[in-house]
Design an enzyme around this catalytic site. Structure first.
Site, short mmCIF file in Angstrom:
data_model
loop_
_atom_site.label_atom_id
_atom_site.label_comp_id
_atom_site.label_asym_id
_atom_site.label_seq_id
_atom_site.Cartn_x
_atom_site.Cartn_y
_atom_site.Cartn_z
N ARG A 141 0.85 -1.20 0.00
CA ARG A 141 0.00 0.00 0.00
C ARG A 141 0.88 1.24 0.00
O ARG A 141 1.77 1.39 0.85
CB ARG A 141 -0.90 -0.02 1.24
CG ARG A 141 -1.65 1.29 1.52
CD ARG A 141 -2.53 1.11 2.76
NE ARG A 141 -3.16 2.35 3.19
CZ ARG A 141 -2.80 3.04 4.27
NH1 ARG A 141 -1.78 2.64 5.03
NH2 ARG A 141 -3.45 4.14 4.59
N LYS A 199 -13.12 2.52 1.02
CA LYS A 199 -12.78 2.47 2.44
C LYS A 199 -14.02 2.89 3.25
O LYS A 199 -14.44 4.04 3.17
CB LYS A 199 -11.59 3.40 2.73
CG LYS A 199 -10.31 2.97 2.03
CD LYS A 199 -9.23 4.02 2.14
CE LYS A 199 -8.74 4.21 3.55
NZ LYS A 199 -7.64 5.21 3.62
N THR A 245 -6.61 -1.42 10.19
CA THR A 245 -6.48 -0.50 11.33
C THR A 245 -6.12 -1.21 12.63
O THR A 245 -6.89 -2.00 13.16
CB THR A 245 -7.76 0.35 11.57
OG1 THR A 245 -8.27 0.83 10.33
CG2 THR A 245 -7.42 1.52 12.48
N ARG A 249 -9.28 18.29 9.45
CA ARG A 249 -8.31 18.39 10.52
C ARG A 249 -8.29 19.80 11.12
O ARG A 249 -8.70 20.76 10.48
CB ARG A 249 -6.90 18.07 10.01
CG ARG A 249 -6.77 16.73 9.32
CD ARG A 249 -5.36 16.53 8.76
NE ARG A 249 -5.25 15.34 7.95
CZ ARG A 249 -5.07 14.12 8.42
NH1 ARG A 249 -4.97 13.94 9.73
NH2 ARG A 249 -4.98 13.09 7.61
#
Length: 478
Positions: free
Chosen positions: A34, A224, A282, A75
């Site tokens: 990845r 995802k 994760t 963020r």
């Protein structure tokens, strides 16, 4: 070379960019690398892709490359001192208009639309849920909150809204440029961050098709699943994708930790029923970022994902920035192998009540059923597109599936399919019987079958026609 039914996805980063180390990681069981487009520049990813291709050739195993798009940057901004400590009960302002660095009273936002996405009473979760803020009021570009759960908050930490509802688009201008880079390095898969609907995946596919035409690249698309809004729309997102990633980090923050294990099982099951791929990701081996052995809980987590039927388990910071990238891959491979050995293979239950209207799909399932009950040594699929091995891989049998293809792009893409061992067999004979004999000779030379072994083989006539699998033959090696 380690051969597992469950595939291992490893994230490339500073800890794993040494060519010799990467080669050993591939030998230890890595099937997919990845490239995280949240970090680095285009040139970095192109160089790492070259490194992966060279290392895989030296290791004797072609592997897939997955380009993981960053998605929207939801963020906070930066702080004057790099971080602040937030105290429970204290006010804190998230201000989209703020230009100066943040302090203990407030901070700017990378995500400028936050003031329009929240209402008084909403709960905001920062830094993967470690910081919890309650929204008191929205005044212009400023979101006024009260700290509910405090702690250290540092630069550029992520923001989630409990229950979902942030309007940021799944594909940003940066993602669109990154898709061009991913196509230029011939990525086998593109992972799309934060999709909320099938439309997000359809747009990504259109962008990949346009950018990939120049390079002859047509990647598989992985959705995802990390937004609360995606859960009610799972079926449509899966239908518009080639596979899904159970991205448990952001998803857990939005829907709550407790529900994620059940969602994981549901998502993997739904993907398989739709003949799509599933990756579980994760914090699978999080402690091995700093420690040479995993915790017992991590061992159980990886094993349970295998028993859930996931196609692949994924490593993130463990291999990108951890101290023990090779050891982590070896530990994960050992866990997968042990879980697979104790996984009951019951294909009959899978097939009861199932209907298959396509000839090629019926042949694929017939090969599985027959090989399982005959105790065959192998199932062999001569494939151009990889569709037949994909259908075979949706059902849990212990008979290994060897997918022989003349196309290296198909070989690499099949590296993610559970229980499929992709092999490149170039210059396949045009006549059926000659091609079948060529396949058997190739498998004998590779040590897959030997005299006396029984195997099932599927192919299509005329040879080389995509989607044309129409033949199943049971063979005994002379």
């Amino acid at each position: 070379m380690t051969h597992l039914a469950t595939k291992i996805v490893a994230t490339l980063g500073p800890a794993s960019s040494d060519p010799a180390l990467l080669q050993e990681m591939i030998r230890a069981g890595v099937n997919v690398v990845r490239l995280n487009f949240s970090h680095g520049q285009s040139a970095d990813h192109i160089e790492r892709a070259r490194l992966v291709r060279e290392a895989s050739q030296r290791a004797g195993s072609e592997i897939a490359i997955m380009a993981d798009l960053q998605g929207p940057k939801i963020r906070v901004g930066k702080f004057a001192d790099g971080q602040v400590r937030l105290t429970p009960g204290a006010p804190f302002v998230l201000d989209a208009a703020r230009q100066q660095p943040g302090d203990a009273h407030g901070v700017g936002l990378d995500y400028k639309d936050l003031p329009r996405d929240v209402r008084p009473g909403d709960t905001l979760l920062l830094n993967d849920g470690l910081i919890v803020l309650t929204v008191d009021a929205v005044r212009g570009e400023a979101v006024h909150t009260t700290v509910k759960v405090g702690g250290e908050l540092s630069n550029n930490k992520g923001i989630n809204k409990q229950g979902g509802g942030l309007t940021a688009p799944a594909l940003t201008a940066k993602d669109m440029e990154d898709i061009k880079t991913a196509m230029s390095l011939r990525a086998d898969y593109v992972a799309v961050s934060f999709p909320k609907s099938a439309a997000d995946m359809e747009l990504a596919r259109q962008l990949c098709a346009a950018a990939g035409a120049e390079w002859g690249c047509k990647p598989g698309l992985i959705a995802k699943i990390e937004r609360a809004e995606a859960i009610p729309r799972l079926a449509e997102i899966i239908a518009a994708s080639d596979g899904i990633m159970v991205a448990r980090g952001d998803l857990a923050v939005e829907v709550g930790n407790a529900i994620v294990p059940a969602l994981q099982k549901k998502m993997i099951r739904m993907a398989h029923e739709a003949d799509k791929l599933a990756i579980t990701a994760t914090q699978m081996m999080e402690s091995m970022i700093a420690n040479p052995v995993p915790t017992r809980a991590e061992v159980s987590d990886v094993a349970n994902a295998v028993l859930d039927g996931t196609d692949a388990v994924m490593l993130s910071a463990e291999t990108a920035a951890g101290k023990y990238p090779l050891e982590t891959v070896r530990e994960m491979a050992a866990i997968c192998q042990a879980a697979e050995e104790h996984d009951p293979a019951e294909p009959d239950a899978d097939f009861s009540g199932a209907t298959f209207r396509r000839i090629d799909q019926s042949i694929a399932i017939g090969a599985l059923f027959t090989a399982f009950h005959l105790g065959a040594k192998a199932i062999v699929a001569l494939t151009d597109s990889g569709s037949t091995p994909l259908w075979m891989s949706r059902h849990r049998v212990r008979v290994p599936i060897y997918a022989l293809t003349p196309k290296i792009a198909t070989q690499r893409k099949m590296a993610l399919y559970r229980n499929v061992r992709p092999m490149l067999m170039q210059d396949t004979a045009a006549e059926r019987d000659a091609a079948l004999q060529q396949a058997e000779s190739y498998l004998k030379a590779q040590g897959v079958v030997a005299a006396g072994d029984v195997y099932a083989i599927t192919a299509g006539e005329p040879m080389g026609a995509p989607g044309g699998t129409n033949m199943l033959k049971i063979c005994r090696v002379n």
